[in-house]
Write a protein that holds these residues in place. Structure first.
Motif, PDB file in Angstrom:
ATOM      1  N   ILE A 152       0.838  -1.208   0.000  1.00 49.45           N
ATOM      2  CA  ILE A 152       0.000   0.000   0.000  1.00 49.45           C
ATOM      3  C   ILE A 152       0.870   1.254   0.000  1.00 49.45           C
ATOM      4  CG2 ILE A 152      -1.652   1.375   1.348  1.00 49.45           C
ATOM      5  CD1 ILE A 152      -2.894  -1.312   2.268  1.00 49.45           C
ATOM      6  N   GLU A 153       1.862   1.301   0.875  1.00 48.34           N
ATOM      7  CA  GLU A 153       2.722   2.482   0.957  1.00 48.34           C
ATOM      8  C   GLU A 153       3.506   2.694  -0.338  1.00 48.34           C
ATOM      9  OE1 GLU A 153       2.746   4.937   3.269  1.00 48.34           O
ATOM     10  OE2 GLU A 153       1.015   3.839   4.020  1.00 48.34           O
ATOM     11  N   SER A 154       3.993   1.620  -0.921  1.00 47.57           N
ATOM     12  CA  SER A 154       4.721   1.728  -2.189  1.00 47.57           C
ATOM     13  C   SER A 154       3.810   2.249  -3.285  1.00 47.57           C
ATOM     14  CB  SER A 154       5.300   0.366  -2.582  1.00 47.57           C
ATOM     15  OG  SER A 154       6.262  -0.036  -1.639  1.00 47.57           O
ATOM     16  N   THR A 155       2.588   1.762  -3.320  1.00 42.48           N
ATOM     17  CA  THR A 155       1.630   2.218  -4.328  1.00 42.48           C
ATOM     18  C   THR A 155       1.288   3.680  -4.116  1.00 42.48           C
ATOM     19  OG1 THR A 155       0.761  -0.022  -4.494  1.00 42.48           O
ATOM     20  CG2 THR A 155      -0.612   1.746  -5.402  1.00 42.48           C
ATOM     21  N   ARG A 156       1.116   4.093  -2.872  1.00 47.09           N
ATOM     22  CA  ARG A 156       0.845   5.509  -2.585  1.00 47.09           C
ATOM     23  C   ARG A 156       1.949   6.386  -3.149  1.00 47.09           C
ATOM     24  NH1 ARG A 156       0.269   6.834   3.441  1.00 47.09           N
ATOM     25  NH2 ARG A 156      -0.129   8.843   2.535  1.00 47.09           N
ATOM     26  N   GLU A 157       3.183   6.040  -2.871  1.00 44.66           N
ATOM     27  CA  GLU A 157       4.321   6.820  -3.349  1.00 44.66           C
ATOM     28  C   GLU A 157       4.383   6.843  -4.873  1.00 44.66           C
ATOM     29  OE1 GLU A 157       6.719   8.725  -1.773  1.00 44.66           O
ATOM     30  OE2 GLU A 157       5.424   8.524  -0.021  1.00 44.66           O
ATOM     31  N   LEU A 158       4.202   5.681  -5.485  1.00 47.45           N
ATOM     32  CA  LEU A 158       4.279   5.606  -6.947  1.00 47.45           C
ATOM     33  C   LEU A 158       3.145   6.382  -7.615  1.00 47.45           C
ATOM     34  CD1 LEU A 158       5.399   1.903  -7.230  1.00 47.45           C
ATOM     35  CD2 LEU A 158       6.726   3.898  -7.974  1.00 47.45           C
ATOM     36  N   LEU A 159       1.934   6.297  -7.061  1.00 48.93           N
ATOM     37  CA  LEU A 159       0.819   7.082  -7.607  1.00 48.93           C
ATOM     38  C   LEU A 159       1.125   8.571  -7.511  1.00 48.93           C
ATOM     39  CD1 LEU A 159      -2.308   5.188  -6.223  1.00 48.93           C
ATOM     40  CD2 LEU A 159      -1.634   5.388  -8.624  1.00 48.93           C
ATOM     41  N   TRP A 160       1.695   8.988  -6.392  1.00 47.49           N
ATOM     42  CA  TRP A 160       2.029  10.391  -6.172  1.00 47.49           C
ATOM     43  C   TRP A 160       3.085  10.831  -7.178  1.00 47.49           C
ATOM     44  CZ3 TRP A 160       3.879  12.378  -0.701  1.00 47.49           C
ATOM     45  CH2 TRP A 160       3.744  13.765  -0.636  1.00 47.49           C
ATOM     46  N   GLU A 161       4.066   9.974  -7.431  1.00 50.73           N
ATOM     47  CA  GLU A 161       5.163  10.334  -8.323  1.00 50.73           C
ATOM     48  C   GLU A 161       4.827  10.180  -9.803  1.00 50.73           C
ATOM     49  OE1 GLU A 161       8.733   8.168  -7.242  1.00 50.73           O
ATOM     50  OE2 GLU A 161       8.250   8.419  -5.121  1.00 50.73           O
ATOM     51  N   TYR A 162       4.153   9.076 -10.157  1.00 51.99           N
ATOM     52  CA  TYR A 162       4.011   8.720 -11.574  1.00 51.99           C
ATOM     53  C   TYR A 162       2.578   8.596 -12.080  1.00 51.99           C
ATOM     54  CZ  TYR A 162       8.886   7.536 -10.806  1.00 51.99           C
ATOM     55  OH  TYR A 162      10.205   7.587 -10.479  1.00 51.99           O
TER      56      TYR A 162
END
Length: 187
Positions: free
Chosen positions: A8-18
């Motif tokens: 979940i945390e990785s997806t949050r970061e990736l959505l925010w970035e990309y």
């Protein structure tokens, strides 16, 4: 942090970035340090995981806002604390940036937490502005709902302007301008 949380945390970061399209299952797995089997054990697929990540970002935004809205001080002090809270202006709002993601906005399930969060934020902020009016701290002619919407728009627009300029100070100027306008209606 367990595997589900890392995903979940990785997806949050990736959505925010990309954004949604730029967030591949492989990138999520790599950032989370999880295998494909683990990902699909916890989530049906990328949309399910993206929804969990969007909901988490929305909850975090609400929790942080609520901490200021219900914190100590008079209503206008609490609004000021909310507006001046330190943010990553050059990264943009993790929820607000999703509104620019056509894939998120086109999917009613992914869009709902974004839409609900901004509706909550406008309503909650309008409530604090109403409280300030009732206390005699704000002009009674000031419309709390319209003002709350304008303040949220200033924050989101401040992110956009700061990112365009490559300068977080532009975000701070937007906040200063909004507070100056609000002060013009204070008693």
């Amino acid at each position: 942090m367990d595997t589900r949380e890392r995903l979940i945390e990785s997806t949050r970061e990736l959505l925010w970035e990309y954004g949604y399209v730029g967030t591949s299952p492989k990138a999520i797995q790599q950032r989370a340090g999880a295998g494909q089997g683990s990902m699909y054990h916890h989530f049906r697929g990328k949309p399910d995981l993206a929804l969990a990540a969007i909901i988490r970002s929305a909850e975090e935004l609400r929790d942080r806002a609520e901490a200021e809205f219900s914190g100590p001080g008079a209503p206008l002090q609490r609004i000021t604390a909310y507006l001046r809270r330190e943010r990553e202006a050059l990264r943009g709002c993790p929820v607000g940036r999703l509104t620019q993601d056509r894939d998120v906005m086109a999917d009613p399930t992914l869009r709902r937490p974004v839409e609900d969060t901004f509706a909550w934020l406008r309503t909650r902020l309008a409530g604090v502005l109403t409280e300030a009016r009732a206390d005699g701290d704000l002009d009674t002619a000031l419309d709390p709902a319209a003002t709350a919407t304008a303040l949220v728009a200033v924050l989101q627009g401040g992110y956009v302007l700061a990112r365009a300029a490559g300068d977080a100070e532009v975000y701070a100027q937007a906040v200063d301008g909004a507070l100056g306008l609000l002060a013009g209606h204070a008693h």
